[in-house]
Design a protein around this motif. Structure first.
Motif, PDB file in Angstrom:
ATOM      1  N   GLY A  40       0.871  -1.179   0.000  1.00 42.56           N
ATOM      2  CA  GLY A  40       0.000   0.000   0.000  1.00 42.56           C
ATOM      3  C   GLY A  40       0.907   1.228   0.000  1.00 42.56           C
ATOM      4  O   GLY A  40       2.134   1.112  -0.145  1.00 42.56           O
ATOM      5  N   GLY A  68      -2.943  -1.453  -2.461  1.00 44.08           N
ATOM      6  CA  GLY A  68      -3.821  -1.689  -1.306  1.00 44.08           C
ATOM      7  C   GLY A  68      -5.102  -0.884  -1.434  1.00 44.08           C
ATOM      8  O   GLY A  68      -5.827  -0.994  -2.430  1.00 44.08           O
ATOM      9  N   LEU A  69      -5.377  -0.024  -0.463  1.00 45.19           N
ATOM     10  CA  LEU A  69      -6.596   0.795  -0.502  1.00 45.19           C
ATOM     11  C   LEU A  69      -6.468   1.931  -1.516  1.00 45.19           C
ATOM     12  O   LEU A  69      -7.459   2.567  -1.860  1.00 45.19           O
ATOM     13  CB  LEU A  69      -6.880   1.387   0.881  1.00 45.19           C
ATOM     14  CG  LEU A  69      -7.232   0.374   1.969  1.00 45.19           C
ATOM     15  CD1 LEU A  69      -7.338   1.056   3.327  1.00 45.19           C
ATOM     16  CD2 LEU A  69      -8.535  -0.338   1.647  1.00 45.19           C
ATOM     17  N   ALA A  85      -9.444   9.206  -2.744  1.00 44.14           N
ATOM     18  CA  ALA A  85      -8.468   9.764  -1.801  1.00 44.14           C
ATOM     19  C   ALA A  85      -7.828  11.023  -2.353  1.00 44.14           C
ATOM     20  O   ALA A  85      -6.856  10.976  -3.096  1.00 44.14           O
ATOM     21  CB  ALA A  85      -7.414   8.722  -1.456  1.00 44.14           C
ATOM     22  N   PHE A  87      -5.848  14.570  -1.315  1.00 40.36           N
ATOM     23  CA  PHE A  87      -4.954  14.748  -0.175  1.00 40.36           C
ATOM     24  C   PHE A  87      -4.326  16.130  -0.088  1.00 40.36           C
ATOM     25  O   PHE A  87      -4.398  16.936  -1.007  1.00 40.36           O
ATOM     26  CB  PHE A  87      -3.884  13.659  -0.147  1.00 40.36           C
ATOM     27  CG  PHE A  87      -3.205  13.420  -1.476  1.00 40.36           C
ATOM     28  CD1 PHE A  87      -3.735  12.506  -2.365  1.00 40.36           C
ATOM     29  CD2 PHE A  87      -2.060  14.102  -1.826  1.00 40.36           C
ATOM     30  CE1 PHE A  87      -3.129  12.277  -3.592  1.00 40.36           C
ATOM     31  CE2 PHE A  87      -1.444  13.873  -3.044  1.00 40.36           C
ATOM     32  CZ  PHE A  87      -1.983  12.958  -3.924  1.00 40.36           C
ATOM     33  N   ALA A 261       1.985 -12.556  -2.930  1.00 35.52           N
ATOM     34  CA  ALA A 261       2.836 -13.192  -1.920  1.00 35.52           C
ATOM     35  C   ALA A 261       2.224 -12.866  -0.560  1.00 35.52           C
ATOM     36  O   ALA A 261       2.403 -11.763  -0.043  1.00 35.52           O
ATOM     37  CB  ALA A 261       4.259 -12.657  -2.015  1.00 35.52           C
ATOM     38  N   PRO A 298      -2.524  -4.954   8.792  1.00 33.21           N
ATOM     39  CA  PRO A 298      -3.310  -4.484   9.939  1.00 33.21           C
ATOM     40  C   PRO A 298      -2.912  -5.209  11.233  1.00 33.21           C
ATOM     41  O   PRO A 298      -2.700  -6.427  11.231  1.00 33.21           O
ATOM     42  CB  PRO A 298      -4.752  -4.805   9.529  1.00 33.21           C
ATOM     43  CG  PRO A 298      -4.717  -4.778   8.029  1.00 33.21           C
ATOM     44  CD  PRO A 298      -3.358  -5.304   7.642  1.00 33.21           C
ATOM     45  N   GLU A 377     -20.644   5.960  -1.123  1.00 28.29           N
ATOM     46  CA  GLU A 377     -19.912   5.155  -0.133  1.00 28.29           C
ATOM     47  C   GLU A 377     -20.852   4.633   0.953  1.00 28.29           C
ATOM     48  O   GLU A 377     -21.504   5.420   1.641  1.00 28.29           O
ATOM     49  CB  GLU A 377     -18.820   6.005   0.523  1.00 28.29           C
ATOM     50  CG  GLU A 377     -17.741   6.426  -0.457  1.00 28.29           C
ATOM     51  CD  GLU A 377     -16.629   7.241   0.192  1.00 28.29           C
ATOM     52  OE1 GLU A 377     -15.588   7.396  -0.439  1.00 28.29           O
ATOM     53  OE2 GLU A 377     -16.811   7.724   1.326  1.00 28.29           O
TER      54      GLU A 377
HETATM   55  C1  LIG Z   1     -12.859   5.016   1.260  1.00 28.38           C
HETATM   56  C2  LIG Z   1     -11.551   5.645   1.573  1.00 28.38           C
HETATM   57  C3  LIG Z   1     -11.389   6.981   1.327  1.00 28.38           C
HETATM   58  C4  LIG Z   1     -10.178   7.584   1.610  1.00 28.38           C
HETATM   59  N1  LIG Z   1     -10.045   8.897   1.341  1.00 28.38           N
HETATM   60  C5  LIG Z   1      -8.883   9.503   1.618  1.00 28.38           C
HETATM   61  C6  LIG Z   1      -8.723  10.874   1.330  1.00 28.38           C
HETATM   62  O1  LIG Z   1      -9.636  11.517   0.831  1.00 28.38           O
HETATM   63  N2  LIG Z   1      -7.532  11.445   1.614  1.00 28.38           N
HETATM   64  C7  LIG Z   1      -6.502  10.745   2.154  1.00 28.38           C
HETATM   65  O2  LIG Z   1      -5.444  11.314   2.357  1.00 28.38           O
HETATM   66  N3  LIG Z   1      -6.623   9.432   2.432  1.00 28.38           N
HETATM   67  C8  LIG Z   1      -7.783   8.807   2.182  1.00 28.38           C
HETATM   68  N4  LIG Z   1      -7.924   7.480   2.453  1.00 28.38           N
HETATM   69  C9  LIG Z   1      -6.819   6.803   3.102  1.00 28.38           C
HETATM   70  C10 LIG Z   1      -5.876   6.096   2.224  1.00 28.38           C
HETATM   71  O3  LIG Z   1      -6.162   6.075   0.862  1.00 28.38           O
HETATM   72  C11 LIG Z   1      -5.741   4.646   2.664  1.00 28.38           C
HETATM   73  O4  LIG Z   1      -6.056   4.493   3.999  1.00 28.38           O
HETATM   74  C12 LIG Z   1      -4.325   4.228   2.396  1.00 28.38           C
HETATM   75  O5  LIG Z   1      -4.141   4.096   1.023  1.00 28.38           O
HETATM   76  C13 LIG Z   1      -3.905   3.046   3.204  1.00 28.38           C
HETATM   77  O6  LIG Z   1      -2.530   2.772   2.957  1.00 28.38           O
HETATM   78  P1  LIG Z   1      -1.730   1.751   3.867  1.00 28.38           P
HETATM   79  O7  LIG Z   1      -0.419   1.541   3.273  1.00 28.38           O
HETATM   80  O8  LIG Z   1      -1.789   2.200   5.265  1.00 28.38           O
HETATM   81  O9  LIG Z   1      -2.604   0.421   3.868  1.00 28.38           O
HETATM   82  P2  LIG Z   1      -3.153  -0.479   2.705  1.00 28.38           P
HETATM   83  O10 LIG Z   1      -3.449   0.287   1.504  1.00 28.38           O
HETATM   84  O11 LIG Z   1      -4.250  -1.278   3.324  1.00 28.38           O
HETATM   85  O12 LIG Z   1      -1.915  -1.425   2.400  1.00 28.38           O
HETATM   86  C14 LIG Z   1      -1.644  -2.591   3.110  1.00 28.38           C
HETATM   87  C15 LIG Z   1      -1.223  -3.631   2.099  1.00 28.38           C
HETATM   88  O13 LIG Z   1      -0.849  -4.806   2.810  1.00 28.38           O
HETATM   89  C16 LIG Z   1      -1.292  -5.915   2.064  1.00 28.38           C
HETATM   90  N5  LIG Z   1      -1.395  -7.056   2.974  1.00 28.38           N
HETATM   91  C17 LIG Z   1      -2.276  -7.252   3.985  1.00 28.38           C
HETATM   92  N6  LIG Z   1      -2.052  -8.436   4.568  1.00 28.38           N
HETATM   93  C18 LIG Z   1      -1.001  -8.989   3.924  1.00 28.38           C
HETATM   94  C19 LIG Z   1      -0.300 -10.216   4.072  1.00 28.38           C
HETATM   95  N7  LIG Z   1      -0.636 -11.109   5.002  1.00 28.38           N
HETATM   96  N8  LIG Z   1       0.731 -10.466   3.233  1.00 28.38           N
HETATM   97  C20 LIG Z   1       1.102  -9.562   2.280  1.00 28.38           C
HETATM   98  N9  LIG Z   1       0.458  -8.396   2.098  1.00 28.38           N
HETATM   99  C21 LIG Z   1      -0.574  -8.117   2.914  1.00 28.38           C
HETATM  100  C22 LIG Z   1      -2.635  -5.473   1.498  1.00 28.38           C
HETATM  101  O14 LIG Z   1      -3.010  -6.250   0.381  1.00 28.38           O
HETATM  102  C23 LIG Z   1      -2.344  -4.022   1.142  1.00 28.38           C
HETATM  103  O15 LIG Z   1      -1.905  -3.887  -0.178  1.00 28.38           O
HETATM  104  C24 LIG Z   1      -9.119   6.834   2.164  1.00 28.38           C
HETATM  105  C25 LIG Z   1      -9.294   5.482   2.406  1.00 28.38           C
HETATM  106  C26 LIG Z   1     -10.490   4.886   2.113  1.00 28.38           C
HETATM  107  C27 LIG Z   1     -10.645   3.431   2.374  1.00 28.38           C
END
Ligand SMILES: Cc1cc2nc3c(=O)[nH]c(=O)nc-3n(C[C@H](O)[C@H](O)[C@H](O)COP(=O)(O)OP(=O)(O)OC[C@H]3O[C@@H](n4cnc5c(N)ncnc54)[C@H](O)[C@@H]3O)c2cc1C
Length: 501
Positions: A40, A68-69, A85, A87, A261, A298, A377
């Motif tokens: 992500g 990811g998200l 998203a 920002f 993976a 998570p 949403e």
């Molecule tokens: C609906 C929504 C709207 C949003 N709007 C905004 C916004 O307007 N502005 C803003 O700034 N942010 C926004 N966000 C926030 C932001 O886009 C996301 O929260 C962010 O992209 C999360 O990034 P991350 O790296 O923390 O987690 P994630 O994107 O969840 O990345 C985690 C990664 O880990 C991987 N993973 C999980 N378990 C395993 C495993 N066991 N083995 C290998 N890989 C694994 C997943 O597949 C994923 O790719 C929004 C989020 C959402 C959901």
């Protein structure tokens, strides 16, 4: 997570610090090999930094795609973000990184949002003239009276600021606005009564209502109009463009990103992660090792795959951390433009979705020429009534509500649609979540070479810029920088009204 203790550091090339680590004095850049769990934005932020410094880095991503998200689905010439998203980047370092990655494709978009309430649309941030028009003199007087009442509560002798969201909102906005907008909206989003939620959620995410400022801007010539305007950043081709670009540059610079993976086990020996076990796309079990591990998985899931398992109380705390799931319903619309809004907030309970966005208003490249789209949403929990509806039912219901109560479209303008189900979209700050999080943090700090990043990994409400920053800071920590990843601000930089970004 923060490293277990401050480590002595000294500068080496590129401004990177050299660490006197647990396994010997003066470990240099070339000694490190970092395994990043999850591609992500936070994991990719770490990978990009490491690859740029020529540090060997392997990323394990469960999905077939990175992001990811932060992914964008392409369909029939339309683009739909998994979670829209947009920002704000308060850190100049992150702003610079975004510019380098996206160039002219990093758009600055003027924001304009409205709230749908009882058949009327109100500008957001609130505009006093608009409030009077929509609520009438009596309604506006009730809002003002509520505001004064809320503030007075705070000034009462022996008053103690309460820790729950409901009390915070009433003291900040007054009873009238709380019941009109905030209560239903927040309960829809979080799936919990406001008195069960932590006020921290609001104090970090919702700015106070600056009615005085808004009145001044409305009444004083040259003070900038009725409501404060703001702008946000957005990639021309959707948020997925940023993830793909980060991954491509990291790979060009030597990072190895393994898709499909899925990490199934982290083996801990002597307070260090010794092996990372994962299942590859063929289903074979493989393992890898690194001097350091940065995880965006998570927290509850991460604790579950540690071997040996953490003590029972830590696992119980992990189980008590709740996430909210969501479904984004995407409709293709046979019209060039439907609204002028970036966001439309819908607190009313009789309507299932809580927010609507029109992606074309963020970037023209999100819909084919002459067409537009709307994204609604739905916040829900996996397995509940909303989650259990079929995609077709959700599309149909969304079209009805957008056509009926909201009156934004005609039903026959909907050309097609899809639904995207997103697990663990938002960390839910329940009133007692901090105690559980602290217990987990204390446990994880003992594992010297493991750091967690990202929304799920830190259980923090970070936005895009902070997620990137958490990855970068974790990568710097590998070299002893000693950043406290929990200390990164959660402030979105937006003059926010509702707590979801
Ligand atoms: C609906 C929504 C709207 C949003 N709007 C905004 C916004 O307007 N502005 C803003 O700034 N942010 C926004 N966000 C926030 C932001 O886009 C996301 O929260 C962010 O992209 C999360 O990034 P991350 O790296 O923390 O987690 P994630 O994107 O969840 O990345 C985690 C990664 O880990 C991987 N993973 C999980 N378990 C395993 C495993 N066991 N083995 C290998 N890989 C694994 C997943 O597949 C994923 O790719 C929004 C989020 C959402 C959901």
């Amino acid at each position: 997570m923060r490293r277990s203790a401050a480590t002595p550091t000294g500068r080496v090339g590129n401004g990177i610090v050299r660490r006197a680590g647990a396994e010997g004095e003066g470990e240099a850049l070339q000694d490190r090999r970092v395994v990043v769990l999850g591609a992500g934005l936070s994991g990719l932020g770490a990978a990009h930094w490491l690859a740029t410094q020529s540090v060997p880095c392997e990323v394990l991503e469960r999905g077939a795609e990175v992001g990811g998200l932060a992914r964008t689905l392409e369909r029939n010439g339309y683009r739909f973000d998994y979670g829209g998203a947009r920002f704000f980047a308060s850190s100049s370092e992150v702003r610079e990184l975004l510019r380098r990655l996206l160039g002219d494709d990093l758009l600055t978009v003027a924001a304009s949002s409205r709230i749908y309430y009882r058949g009327k649309l109100y500008a957001y941030p609130l505009d006093p003239a608009d409030l009077v028009r929509g609520m009438g003199i009596e309604g506006t007087a009730s809002v003002l009276w509520g505001l004064v009442g809320g503030r007075l509560r705070r000034w009462l002798p022996l008053h103690r600021r309460r820790r729950d969201l409901e009390s915070w909102l009433i003291e900040e906005f007054g009873e009238t606005l709380y019941h009109a907008f905030f209560k239903d909206y927040n309960e829809k989003v979080w799936g919990e009564p406001c008195h069960n939620l932590s006020a921290e959620l609001a104090s970090r995410r919702i700015r106070g209502l600056d009615l005085v400022g808004a009145l001044k801007r409305a009444l004083v010539p040259g003070a900038g109009g009725g409501s404060k305007r703001y702008a946000f950043l957005y990639p021309r081709f959707g948020i997925g463009q940023l993830s793909r670009r980060l991954a491509a540059v990291s790979e060009e610079r030597g990072a190895q990103i393994r898709r499909e993976a899925a990490v199934t086990r982290l083996e801990i020996e002597g307070q260090r992660v010794r092996r990372v076990v994962y299942r590859d796309r063929e289903g074979s079990v493989r393992e890898t090792t690194g001097t350091d591990v940065i995880s965006a998985i998570p927290l509850p899931r991460l604790l579950h795959i540690l071997e040996p398992p953490p003590p029972g109380d830590v696992l119980a705390s992990a189980r008590s951390l709740k996430f909210r799931d969501m479904i984004t319903v995407c409709l293709e619309i046979g019209r060039e433009r439907v609204t002028s809004d970036s966001w439309l907030y819908v607190p009313e309970r009789r309507i299932g979705f809580a927010r609507v966005l029109e992606p074309r208003n963020w970037s023209a490249a999100m819909a084919p020429a002459g067409r537009s789209s709307l994204v609604a949403e739905y916040y829900c929990s996996e397995g509940d009534e909303t989650w259990s509806r079929s995609d077709q039912q959700l599309i149909e219901r969304t079209a009805q509500d957008l056509a009926g109560p909201l009156g934004l479209i005609h039903h026959n303008e909907v050309l097609g649609g899809c639904a995207i189900r997103i697990r663990k979209a938002y960390p839910v700050y329940r009133i007692d979540y901090r105690a559980h999080l602290r217990r987990i943090q204390r446990y994880l700090r003992r594992i010297e070479n493991l750091q967690t990043v990202g929304r799920g990994g830190l259980f923090r409400y970070h936005n895009v810029a902070h997620l990137l920053e958490s990855g970068i800071r974790a990568a710097e920590n590998v070299f002893g920088a000693g950043h406290d990843l929990y200390g990164l601000s959660e402030d979105s930089g937006e003059s926010g009204f509702f707590p979801v970004a």
